[in-house]
Design a protein around this motif. Structure first.
Motif, PDB file in Angstrom:
ATOM      1  N   ALA A 397     -11.892 -30.847   3.619  1.00 49.54           N
ATOM      2  CA  ALA A 397     -10.925 -30.244   2.703  1.00 49.54           C
ATOM      3  C   ALA A 397      -9.497 -30.383   3.211  1.00 49.54           C
ATOM      4  O   ALA A 397      -8.565 -30.629   2.436  1.00 49.54           O
ATOM      5  N   VAL A 398      -9.300 -30.192   4.522  1.00 50.14           N
ATOM      6  CA  VAL A 398      -7.997 -30.390   5.169  1.00 50.14           C
ATOM      7  C   VAL A 398      -8.252 -31.213   6.425  1.00 50.14           C
ATOM      8  O   VAL A 398      -9.094 -30.860   7.245  1.00 50.14           O
ATOM      9  N   ASN A 399      -7.514 -32.320   6.569  1.00 50.84           N
ATOM     10  CA  ASN A 399      -7.809 -33.259   7.651  1.00 50.84           C
ATOM     11  C   ASN A 399      -6.529 -33.647   8.391  1.00 50.84           C
ATOM     12  O   ASN A 399      -5.736 -34.450   7.908  1.00 50.84           O
ATOM     13  N   ASP A 400      -6.310 -33.009   9.545  1.00 52.98           N
ATOM     14  CA  ASP A 400      -5.216 -33.367  10.451  1.00 52.98           C
ATOM     15  C   ASP A 400      -3.847 -33.183   9.789  1.00 52.98           C
ATOM     16  O   ASP A 400      -3.050 -34.119   9.692  1.00 52.98           O
ATOM     17  N   VAL A 401      -3.562 -31.940   9.364  1.00 53.38           N
ATOM     18  CA  VAL A 401      -2.281 -31.615   8.728  1.00 53.38           C
ATOM     19  C   VAL A 401      -1.439 -30.779   9.688  1.00 53.38           C
ATOM     20  O   VAL A 401      -1.934 -29.828  10.298  1.00 53.38           O
ATOM     21  N   SER A 402      -0.176 -31.139   9.819  1.00 57.21           N
ATOM     22  CA  SER A 402       0.765 -30.392  10.653  1.00 57.21           C
ATOM     23  C   SER A 402       1.978 -30.005   9.808  1.00 57.21           C
ATOM     24  O   SER A 402       2.442 -30.786   8.966  1.00 57.21           O
ATOM     25  N   GLY A 418      -7.974 -30.034  -5.607  1.00 55.53           N
ATOM     26  CA  GLY A 418      -8.906 -30.570  -4.633  1.00 55.53           C
ATOM     27  C   GLY A 418      -8.252 -31.265  -3.462  1.00 55.53           C
ATOM     28  O   GLY A 418      -8.937 -31.810  -2.591  1.00 55.53           O
ATOM     29  N   CYS A 419      -6.904 -31.246  -3.398  1.00 57.34           N
ATOM     30  CA  CYS A 419      -6.226 -31.946  -2.302  1.00 57.34           C
ATOM     31  C   CYS A 419      -6.170 -31.104  -1.034  1.00 57.34           C
ATOM     32  O   CYS A 419      -5.806 -31.608   0.029  1.00 57.34           O
ATOM     33  N   GLY A 420      -6.490 -29.810  -1.113  1.00 56.74           N
ATOM     34  CA  GLY A 420      -6.502 -28.967   0.073  1.00 56.74           C
ATOM     35  C   GLY A 420      -5.365 -27.972   0.154  1.00 56.74           C
ATOM     36  O   GLY A 420      -5.218 -27.280   1.166  1.00 56.74           O
ATOM     37  N   LYS A 421      -4.550 -27.856  -0.909  1.00 56.21           N
ATOM     38  CA  LYS A 421      -3.391 -26.953  -0.880  1.00 56.21           C
ATOM     39  C   LYS A 421      -3.819 -25.508  -0.601  1.00 56.21           C
ATOM     40  O   LYS A 421      -3.333 -24.855   0.326  1.00 56.21           O
ATOM     41  N   THR A 422      -4.716 -24.996  -1.449  1.00 57.29           N
ATOM     42  CA  THR A 422      -5.142 -23.604  -1.309  1.00 57.29           C
ATOM     43  C   THR A 422      -5.905 -23.391  -0.011  1.00 57.29           C
ATOM     44  O   THR A 422      -5.768 -22.338   0.628  1.00 57.29           O
ATOM     45  N   THR A 423      -6.693 -24.381   0.415  1.00 57.82           N
ATOM     46  CA  THR A 423      -7.432 -24.250   1.674  1.00 57.82           C
ATOM     47  C   THR A 423      -6.477 -24.095   2.852  1.00 57.82           C
ATOM     48  O   THR A 423      -6.736 -23.308   3.773  1.00 57.82           O
ATOM     49  N   ILE A 424      -5.363 -24.819   2.837  1.00 56.83           N
ATOM     50  CA  ILE A 424      -4.364 -24.660   3.897  1.00 56.83           C
ATOM     51  C   ILE A 424      -3.833 -23.229   3.907  1.00 56.83           C
ATOM     52  O   ILE A 424      -3.742 -22.591   4.958  1.00 56.83           O
ATOM     53  N   GLY A 425      -3.492 -22.716   2.712  1.00 50.77           N
ATOM     54  CA  GLY A 425      -2.986 -21.347   2.636  1.00 50.77           C
ATOM     55  C   GLY A 425      -3.992 -20.337   3.142  1.00 50.77           C
ATOM     56  O   GLY A 425      -3.652 -19.428   3.921  1.00 50.77           O
ATOM     57  N   ARG A 426      -5.230 -20.474   2.722  1.00 46.52           N
ATOM     58  CA  ARG A 426      -6.276 -19.526   3.134  1.00 46.52           C
ATOM     59  C   ARG A 426      -6.563 -19.637   4.634  1.00 46.52           C
ATOM     60  O   ARG A 426      -6.845 -18.628   5.294  1.00 46.52           O
ATOM     61  N   THR A 427      -6.487 -20.853   5.185  1.00 46.56           N
ATOM     62  CA  THR A 427      -6.752 -21.029   6.617  1.00 46.56           C
ATOM     63  C   THR A 427      -5.615 -20.451   7.457  1.00 46.56           C
ATOM     64  O   THR A 427      -5.855 -19.825   8.498  1.00 46.56           O
ATOM     65  N   ILE A 428      -4.379 -20.643   7.020  1.00 43.30           N
ATOM     66  CA  ILE A 428      -3.242 -20.047   7.734  1.00 43.30           C
ATOM     67  C   ILE A 428      -3.360 -18.526   7.743  1.00 43.30           C
ATOM     68  O   ILE A 428      -3.077 -17.867   8.751  1.00 43.30           O
ATOM     69  N   LEU A 429      -3.802 -17.952   6.619  1.00 42.21           N
ATOM     70  CA  LEU A 429      -3.986 -16.503   6.530  1.00 42.21           C
ATOM     71  C   LEU A 429      -5.229 -16.026   7.273  1.00 42.21           C
ATOM     72  O   LEU A 429      -5.468 -14.817   7.361  1.00 42.21           O
ATOM     73  N   ARG A 430      -6.011 -16.973   7.755  1.00 40.36           N
ATOM     74  CA  ARG A 430      -7.275 -16.716   8.443  1.00 40.36           C
ATOM     75  C   ARG A 430      -8.302 -16.041   7.532  1.00 40.36           C
ATOM     76  O   ARG A 430      -9.164 -15.290   7.980  1.00 40.36           O
ATOM     77  N   LEU A 431      -8.180 -16.364   6.226  1.00 39.72           N
ATOM     78  CA  LEU A 431      -9.265 -16.035   5.303  1.00 39.72           C
ATOM     79  C   LEU A 431     -10.370 -17.080   5.439  1.00 39.72           C
ATOM     80  O   LEU A 431     -11.474 -16.890   4.949  1.00 39.72           O
ATOM     81  N   GLU A 432     -10.029 -18.208   6.049  1.00 36.51           N
ATOM     82  CA  GLU A 432     -10.982 -19.245   6.428  1.00 36.51           C
ATOM     83  C   GLU A 432     -10.771 -19.535   7.916  1.00 36.51           C
ATOM     84  O   GLU A 432      -9.640 -19.441   8.427  1.00 36.51           O
ATOM     85  N   THR A 433     -11.834 -19.898   8.615  1.00 32.07           N
ATOM     86  CA  THR A 433     -11.733 -20.239  10.033  1.00 32.07           C
ATOM     87  C   THR A 433     -11.519 -21.738  10.173  1.00 32.07           C
ATOM     88  O   THR A 433     -12.305 -22.530   9.630  1.00 32.07           O
ATOM     89  N   PRO A 434     -10.457 -22.164  10.856  1.00 30.88           N
ATOM     90  CA  PRO A 434     -10.205 -23.611  10.965  1.00 30.88           C
ATOM     91  C   PRO A 434     -11.280 -24.313  11.791  1.00 30.88           C
ATOM     92  O   PRO A 434     -11.837 -23.741  12.731  1.00 30.88           O
ATOM     93  N   THR A 435     -11.569 -25.548  11.433  1.00 30.11           N
ATOM     94  CA  THR A 435     -12.500 -26.372  12.204  1.00 30.11           C
ATOM     95  C   THR A 435     -11.850 -26.857  13.494  1.00 30.11           C
ATOM     96  O   THR A 435     -12.493 -26.923  14.547  1.00 30.11           O
ATOM     97  N   ASP A 436     -10.562 -27.154  13.414  1.00 28.80           N
ATOM     98  CA  ASP A 436      -9.825 -27.623  14.594  1.00 28.80           C
ATOM     99  C   ASP A 436      -8.343 -27.423  14.321  1.00 28.80           C
ATOM    100  O   ASP A 436      -7.910 -27.239  13.173  1.00 28.80           O
ATOM    101  N   GLY A 437      -7.550 -27.488  15.393  1.00 34.68           N
ATOM    102  CA  GLY A 437      -6.110 -27.376  15.262  1.00 34.68           C
ATOM    103  C   GLY A 437      -5.592 -26.016  15.700  1.00 34.68           C
ATOM    104  O   GLY A 437      -6.363 -25.089  15.985  1.00 34.68           O
TER     105      GLY A 437
END
Length: 690
Positions: A397-402, A418-437
């Motif tokens: 969903a999100v692949n190597d974004v800085s 489906g490009c990963g916009k919302t997933t980035i937001g949710r991961t930054i908020l830690r509503l999702e756990t990042p795979t790496d980074g």
């Protein structure tokens, strides 16, 4: 007609037919139509006295805010209104000389689908999930044309080719959930065209689609209208679409048509204050950013008890004493009608001269509040025979974004669904756990922080959701919704202090204090979004993720919310990650803009630099596909619909993820993932060709 159908699948897109070249005969004539609904709370007069004609080969657009009667009028034409709660109290709907309101149910069924087709707003809910695409396309062919199965299948393949779906034989065996949003909408168009209708009603046909797919669908509709002489009634709230495709426009407000005429006249010489307000309230890509958006203050009236006289009067800046009377829909200029006593005084220019907005502030000397490096978020889908044959599939969903955000900055994040916009937001908020980074916020890496460690951080990070209705608890009053996080985190002590703070927050977002005692369902969409903003502010955050905060709102309400967000940013020193798909809105509110595609970063730059000279082919395609509300400017532009569909995240392309749709792709693009390089100061691009 069959022979004609076989000839229309061409890559050549014709220009719109000039008004003078349209057939003179009238195909559809709506005369003094009145529709009302009976509800437990009273009688709702949803449509009142509307009249219009549509000719073969013509595209008529009906525009207006939610609840103005656009969709109800089209459902009345199709005779699809709910029988128990609605009724047509007056008027005629003449189609080919027959009054549709006088026909029996059996006679109407023979017309519906055969002579009049309809494209509904959301294809996923309109298509039957348990029937294959082929069965659904062939069904009207069996019913109306009595075709054999072999002939119907041949026609179904022909129709899928017509609407631009590749590999039609295989697609016929698939189910709706196996197709992308753009493909599902194309299937809806194929079903509507199956029996060669004379009239096509398109109810918000592209609302759920991304800008590049939207351009493909609308070019297809225009092409078919011209080649097959099909009349199209297009219902939409997107004025850019109307400017690009419509011959004539009806503007509706509070169940009535308040202005109608040729598209050029409506856009360039509006004769009603409401039309003028709509034009001024939308951010535009073809004009400089103004300091603030012009807005239409207030809300549309309650149609259970509409105001006497002009219904726009409570919101109108031009109102005078005579407006307490009901204005007739009169001819202001030849062929151009307006329901306004001051029609000849309405300004011709659709945009006040706005002071050009200053270039984005320089944030480079500040330490980042948020720094994200090498962020990855992968999901693992365990599928049955339809997904991977029972194997576990990795979805990147999100692949190597800085990215980095400095205090007081707004970073706009754009891209297709489906490009990963919302997933980035949710991961930054830690509503999702990042795979790496890493995710460094206020100097601390929170990527692997525990829930206990995140608790104090959450006071500084908040979110405004896309759909305010589903994000607010329907069983709690507004005051309780706003007070709850303050009490949980101990920001205020006791209920009296919380209630006082709630009143302060409601005032800050432009709501009355008495609204604290209302439930979410008792408020409008714009008011609910203001409640969502107040809830986010209750924690005194420094950083807010705005996830499509205005996409579910009407044009006039959009402007109010955008202005509010900008005011709060200046007043409170907030930092925003602003996620959206509307490029004009992002341009208006952002300092920098980041473009994503299929989980990867494509381009990031200062706002003015990116919009003035985009470097990545995908960014160029997004900007080319975005329409502007000016028919003269739109006619001067060449059709630039991006070819192809967005690839599935389950099976992304090798190399550059954009190469399957890129006009510049070569062998290196097919095999090697491009690095994100700084090609100009503060302008980074991931492309081999730049």
């Amino acid at each position: 007609m069959v022979a004609t159908l076989r000839q229309v699948n061409s890559h050549l897109i014709p220009q719109a037919v000039p008004e003078a070249d349209l057939a003179p005969e009238v195909l559809l004539s709506v005369r003094d139509l009145h529709v009302e609904f009976r509800t437990s709370r009273g009688r709702v007069r949803a449509v009142e006295g509307i009249s219009y004609d549509v000719r073969p080969g013509e595209i008529l657009a009906i525009v207006g805010e939610s609840g103005c009667g656009k969709s109800v009028s089209s459902l009345a034409i199709m005779r699809l209104l709910p029988k128990r709660t609605s009724r047509v109290t007056k008027g005629e709907i003449l189609f080919g000389g027959r009054n549709l309101l006088k026909l029996s149910d059996g006679e109407m069924r023979r017309i519906r689908g055969r002579e009049i087709g309809m494209i509904f707003q959301e294809p996923m809910t309109s298509l039957n999930p348990v029937l294959t695409i082929g069965e659904q396309i062939m069904e009207p062919l069996f019913i109306h044309l009595e075709m054999s199965k072999t002939k119907a299948r041949e026609r179904a393949v022909e129709l899928l080719n017509l609407v631009g779906i590749t590999d039609p034989e295989r697609r016929l065996e698939q189910y709706p959930h196996q197709l992308s949003g753009g493909m599902r909408q194309r299937v809806m168009i194929a079903i509507a065209l199956a029996c060669e209708p004379k009239l096509l009603i398109a109810d918000e046909p592209t609302t759920a689609l991304d800008v590049t797919i939207q351009a493909q669908i609308l070019e297809l509709l225009k092409d078919l209208s011209v080649r097959l002489n099909i009349a199209v009634v297009m219902i939409t709230h997107n004025l850019g679409i109307v400017a690009r495709y419509a011959h004539r426009v009806n503007v509706m407000y509070a169940a009535r048509i308040v202005e109608k005429g040729p598209a050029d006249d409506i856009f360039l010489k509006p004769k009603h204050p409401y039309t003028l307000g709509l034009m001024r309230s939308i951010p535009r890509l073809d004009r400089p950013c103004g300091e603030r958006l012009e807005t239409i203050e207030g809300l549309p009236p309650d149609l259970r008890s509409p105001p006497e006289g002009c219904r726009f009067r409570p919101r109108c800046t031009m109102r005078i004493a005579v407006c307490e009377n009901d204005p007739p829909l009169a001819e202001a200029e030849p062929g151009h009608f307006s329901a306004c006593f001051r029609a000849h005084e309405v300004a011709a220019d659709t945009a006040k001269p706005a002071r050009a907005r200053a270039a984005g502030a320089d944030f480079t000397d500040k330490q980042p509040l948020l720094a994200v490096d090498g962020l990855k978020k992968f999901y693992y889908v365990s599928g049955g025979p339809l997904i991977g044959g029972g194997t576990v599939t990795e979805v990147r969903a999100v692949n190597d974004v800085s990215l980095a955000l400095r205090p007081g900055e707004t970073l706009g994040l754009v891209g297709e669904s489906g490009c990963g916009k919302t997933t980035i937001g949710r991961t930054i908020l830690r509503l999702e756990t990042p795979t790496d980074g890493t995710i460094v916020f206020a100097g601390k890496d929170i990527a692997k922080a525990s829930q206990i460690e995140m608790r104090p951080v959450r006071r500084q990070m908040q979110v405004i959701f896309q759909d305010p209705f589903s994000s607010l608890n329907p069983r709690m009053k507004v005051g309780q919704i706003i007070a709850e996080p303050m009490l949980v985190h101990g920001i205020v002590q006791g209920r009296p202090a919380a209630d006082k703070r709630v009143l302060e927050l409601l005032d800050k977002v432009g709501l009355h204090g008495f609204m604290a005692d209302r439930y979410p369902h008792e408020m409008s969409g714009g008011q609910r979004q203001r409640v969502g903003i107040a809830r986010a502010l209750a924690m005194n955050p420094s950083f807010i993720v705005c996830d499509e905060p205005v996409s579910a709102l009407d044009v006039s309400i959009q402007g109010q919310i955008i202005n509010l967000l900008e005011d709060l940013k200046r007043e409170l020193g907030l930092t925003y990650l602003f996620i959206a798909h509307d490029l004009a809105v992002v341009r208006h509110i952002s300092d920098r803009v980041m473009v994503m595609y299929l989980g990867r970063l494509m381009e990031v730059a200062e706002r003015d630099a990116l919009y003035a000279e985009p470097l990545h082919p995908y960014t160029k395609a997004l900007l080319d596909a975005a329409p502007v509300p000016d028919p003269v400017a739109e006619r001067a532009r060449q059709p630039r619909a991006l070819k192809g569909e967005l690839p599935s995240p389950l099976n992304p392309p090798k190399g550059c993820v954009f190469h399957t749709r890129c006009p510049l792709a070569s062998e290196i693009c097919w095999t090697a993932v491009p690095d994100v390089r700084e090609v100009r100061p503060n302008h980074r691009v991931a492309c081999h060709k730049v």
